[in-house]
Design a protein around this motif. Structure first.
Motif, mmCIF file in Angstrom:
data_model
loop_
_atom_site.group_PDB
_atom_site.id
_atom_site.type_symbol
_atom_site.label_atom_id
_atom_site.label_comp_id
_atom_site.label_asym_id
_atom_site.label_seq_id
_atom_site.Cartn_x
_atom_site.Cartn_y
_atom_site.Cartn_z
ATOM 1 N N GLU A 9 -7.624 -34.635 -54.286
ATOM 2 C CA GLU A 9 -7.897 -33.240 -54.628
ATOM 3 C C GLU A 9 -8.413 -32.504 -53.399
ATOM 4 N N PHE A 10 -7.965 -31.279 -53.239
ATOM 5 C CA PHE A 10 -8.347 -30.460 -52.095
ATOM 6 C C PHE A 10 -8.636 -29.032 -52.561
ATOM 7 N N VAL A 19 -3.837 -26.914 -50.260
ATOM 8 C CA VAL A 19 -2.775 -27.805 -49.803
ATOM 9 C C VAL A 19 -1.732 -26.966 -49.085
ATOM 10 N N VAL A 23 1.873 -27.023 -47.321
ATOM 11 C CA VAL A 23 3.102 -27.809 -47.262
ATOM 12 C C VAL A 23 3.976 -27.242 -46.155
ATOM 13 N N THR A 45 -8.893 -29.234 -46.769
ATOM 14 C CA THR A 45 -7.486 -28.870 -46.634
ATOM 15 C C THR A 45 -6.610 -30.091 -46.417
ATOM 16 N N ALA A 46 -5.440 -30.081 -47.054
ATOM 17 C CA ALA A 46 -4.399 -31.076 -46.804
ATOM 18 C C ALA A 46 -3.236 -30.387 -46.113
ATOM 19 N N VAL A 60 0.658 -31.243 -45.346
ATOM 20 C CA VAL A 60 1.747 -32.156 -45.683
ATOM 21 C C VAL A 60 2.969 -31.774 -44.862
ATOM 22 N N LEU A 79 -1.122 -34.536 -54.852
ATOM 23 C CA LEU A 79 -2.112 -33.688 -54.198
ATOM 24 C C LEU A 79 -2.318 -32.422 -55.024
ATOM 25 N N ALA A 110 -4.799 -28.911 -56.009
ATOM 26 C CA ALA A 110 -5.692 -27.919 -55.401
ATOM 27 C C ALA A 110 -5.621 -26.630 -56.210
ATOM 28 N N PHE A 149 -2.197 -23.234 -52.919
ATOM 29 C CA PHE A 149 -1.158 -23.878 -52.122
ATOM 30 C C PHE A 149 -0.553 -22.857 -51.154
#
Length: 787
Positions: A53-54, A57, A59, A79-80, A82, A189, A191, A194
């Protein structure tokens, strides 16, 4: 006991982000199954599933997504990022090698700064290769990677392709499902927010976001460059780049049988290939194929064309002897793609926004690339090579990009950065470029972090907190058209600033002359309340004297010469067959602390002297000044890369005073906004800020000069005007040093020190990276907890 062990196991697995099914995948228990698309079944529990969980995210880890993720992380969001490739950068990575091209070649004082400038200055100092398409190497990849991994709030998921988007409801994304090559992991993932920076708009498309694909009809938005009739298919293509090296010995080249044939020079008509060490943007393939669904077919066709062009250079070109010792060292197998699904937001940028901009209350970045719609067919249409539009048709003025164009209008927790932002096709042809994508990415990432702070979505942020977004971006070295520093926490805003010296406005005498076969103009800052005269260095090849009328106009920005009328005119006589200064008497009261420009009409047989700074050298042309031409009927075109016409002004103007560092801007816009010490006095030079009263502080932020008007391509390069060695001192019954650096080459410097109470701060500049003057754009002072 069995239930207790099972509960403990699930607790441990949950702490590791793993599901129980994944942990037991290697056991002999009967595998779970799910139906396959062809009537069989798939062993579902063979996947190693990781749930995370963020707050945000992102992408897509191209230049836009990388800047978005770093900005979100720096501003406090978990933050993620990807990305489906093993290195960051997307089109700019060493896998593709399209360099983030220089917008200052097309518009003046418009260099994109912020995080992108950090990347650029660090990479140029370390990279032994020049900065151009085909030559970007792993040094660029490393700089992006290093900047990403140092952010404690940022987690990278490289080699991870998002295949599914899980929706909570029709307007809300719940999670993305990504599959990572090499690790055999499936990431879930989730959040509240996004960001789609995939280029193709993949995330938005799979989430059901409204989008456009193709070209709107001219009448829909009143866009002169748009086709008369709408088209379901966009017309720009994708390119592959190459790199060739000199082996020092002759090298033969035999193309594969399937390579294209370019046996005659006419086969490459209109496509310059005299420089063959690197690839060509015009190796472009698109129509009639679909730019997304036929990606692999386009790649193969582009490779056919590339090898055919190389065969021509080696074996058929009249200049083939120059390529005799050259061989291919690199060929990209990942396309540089131009097209995108354009995800629709609450505001759709159009051609009018780019060419006649207005100030948006929620702008978060700017665009300045010209309207650049490539001709259909690319290299497959050999008879019609792509040519840039004329400036009258395609020219732009730096324009604001609003937050409302950077979130989906129907998927409420989806934002966009890079190519998929909300724009008509014509406006997209300007916004799609890498450098614009990077600063939009920083703006969107910062907005996402503020959404977390305020517990709101991007639409609410645009309506309620746009000013806070802009102020945050300005502090972090971004430019937002029309916005200035209004940060109440900045203690420097109320300071009186003095300096050891302040440079005067001075135009170098040019050695070249530009013909007045079109109207020409020169913009400059005026500090006095009256202008007596201006002298212009003119050359006449006419056999008779001629009278020339000069006009004086006000300008709103250094890059915008749109004005409705003259505030003064003057006529002077230019002698025949002469070269020298010609005086135009104005004797006119003017508005002080404003930009003005003088302009001349077309006059056959006359030319105006123009100075060009040495490439990559110290800036000699005066900052905040703009030379321009009018190649068409109405639109001024700035002459870029530090070129200015030669003139003298009476009285002397001094627009580079110390007070500029607290004027509220970090680059030339409505004013020069730059302190420059007198070069004749040399270094050291000092700058002193005196506050109205003693204040407690522990942080200083300084914006030096890495040339907002030029973008160097030189290898192993440091901007010479940037301050290298300096000290920061505070007054405590005497000057006490609290911070400083000895080998700086970066533009924005943030220095913290033990908290002090003082009413005076001084910056002593001891050395630059080559210039004889100290140059500082902005200084900010703060008292911050945990600094």
């Amino acid at each position: 006991m069995h239930l207790r062990r099972r509960s403990l196991l699930e607790t441990l697995l949950g702490a590791l982000g793993l599901s129980r099914e994944a942990a037991g995948a290697g056991q002999a228990a009967e595998a779970e199954r799910r139906a396959g698309a062809l009537g069989g079944y798939i062993l579902a529990d063979k996947e190693l599933v990781v749930r995370r969980e963020f707050d945000v995210v992102v992408v897509g880890g191209g230049i836009a997504g990388t800047c978005a993720a770093i900005a979100a992380a720096r501003n406090g969001a978990k933050t993620a990022l990807v990305h489906e490739r093993s290195m960051l950068g997307g089109n700019s990575s060493s896998e593709v090698r399209l360099y983030p091209e220089v917008s200052t070649n097309h518009n003046i004082w418009s260099k994109e700064l912020g995080i992108l400038e950090e990347f650029h200055t660090v990479e140029r100092r370390a990279n032994p290769e020049p900065y151009q398409e085909g030559l970007l190497n792993a040094q660029w990849d490393l700089v992006l990677y290093e900047h990403a991994v140092r952010e404690k709030n940022l987690t990278l998921f490289l080699n991870t392709t998002v295949r599914e988007v899980e929706m909570k409801d029709a307007s809300t994304i719940l999670a993305v499902h990504g599959y990572q090559m090499g690790s055999e992991k499936k990431f879930l993932l989730s959040a509240p927010l996004f960001i789609d920076s995939t280029g193709d708009g993949v995330l938005g498309y799979r989430a059901g976001a409204e989008y456009r694909w193709g070209m709107e009809a001219r009448a829909e938005f009143g866009e002169a460059v748009a086709p008369e009739r709408a088209s379901a298919q966009p017309q720009m293509g994708s390119s592959l780049f190459f790199r060739a090296r000199d082996a020092g010995v002759p090298l033969d080249y035999t193309p594969p049988e399937w390579a294209a044939k370019f046996e005659a020079e006419a086969d490459l008509r209109g496509r310059n290939h005299t420089r063959f060490e690197t690839g060509y943007w015009w190796l472009e393939v698109g129509l009639p194929m679909h730019q997304i669904h036929d990606n692999e077919e386009i790649k193969h066709e582009a490779l056919r064309q590339l090898l055919g062009v190389w065969d021509h250079i080696k074996n058929h070109c009249p200049n083939k002897e120059q390529a005799r010792n050259y061989g291919l060292d690199f060929v990209s197998f990942w396309l540089y793609k131009r097209e995108a699904r354009r995800l629709m937001g609450d505001y759709i940028l159009t051609q009018n926004d780019a060419q006649n901009p207005k100030v948006h209350a929620d702008s978060l970045a700017f665009g300045c690339w010209f309207v650049d719609v490539h001709k259909p067919g690319g290299i497959l249409a050999r008879a019609t090579p792509n040519t840039n539009p004329g400036w009258e048709e395609g020219g732009t003025v730096p324009y604001g990009i609003p937050l409302r164009s950077c979130y989906s209008r129907n998927v409420h927790n989806l934002m966009m950065a890079g190519r998929p932002i909300s724009a008509s096709y014509v406006a997209f042809s300007s916004t799609r470029v890498l450098r614009t994508g990077a600063i939009v990415g920083q703006g969107v990432g910062t907005a996402a972090a503020l959404c977390k702070k305020h517990g709101c979505g991007p639409r609410e942020l645009a309506a309620l907190h746009a000013r806070e977004l802009q102020q945050t971006l300005l502090r972090q070295d971004c430019a937002v058209p029309g916005a200035v520093n209004e940060d109440a926490a900045d203690l420097a805003r109320g300071a009186v600033v003095t300096a050891s010296s302040e440079a005067a406005l001075e135009f170098p005498e040019g050695r070249e002359f530009l013909a007045l076969d079109r109207p020409l103009a020169q913009l400059f800052p005026v500090t006095s309340r009256r202008l007596e005269w201006v002298d212009l260095l003119l050359r006449s090849t006419r056999d008779e004297a001629v009278e020339v009328t000069l006009g004086l106009r006000r300008a709103e920005f250094v890059y915008d010469l749109r004005a409705e009328g003259d505030v003064a005119v003057s006529t002077a006589r230019v002698p025949p067959r002469s070269t020298g200064y010609v005086r135009f008497r104005l004797e006119r009261a003017v508005e002080a602390e404003r930009l003005h420009y003088v302009h001349l009409p077309r006059v056959d047989g006359l030319a105006w002297a123009i100075h060009s700074d040495e490439r990559d050298g110290v800036a000699v042309s005066p900052a905040g000044c703009t030379a321009a031409e009018m190649p068409g009927a109405t639109r001024w075109h700035a002459l870029t890369n530090n070129r200015n016409f030669s003139l003298r002004v009476e009285p002397e103007q001094r627009p580079y005073g110390a007070a500029n560092v607290v004027r509220g801007s970090n680059r030339p816009d409505r004013w020069t906004n730059l302190w420059i010490s007198e070069a004749g006095r040399g270094l050291p030079a000092w700058l002193e800020l005196r506050l109205p009263r003693a204040r407690r502080m522990n942080r200083i932020e300084i914006f030096f000069d890495t040339d907002v008007n030029r973008h160097s391509r030189r290898a192993l390069y440091v901007y010479p005007d940037c301050v290298k060695r300096y000290d920061v001192s505070v007054w405590a019954g005497g000057w006490r040093r609290v911070a400083g650096e000895t080998d700086n080459y970066l533009r924005r410097r943030v220095l913290t020190f033990e908290e002090v109470e003082t009413d005076r701060v001084r910056i002593d500049v001891h050395e630059t990276n080559g210039a004889r003057s100290a140059r500082v754009y902005e200084v900010r002072l703060y008292r911050e907890a945990g600094a």
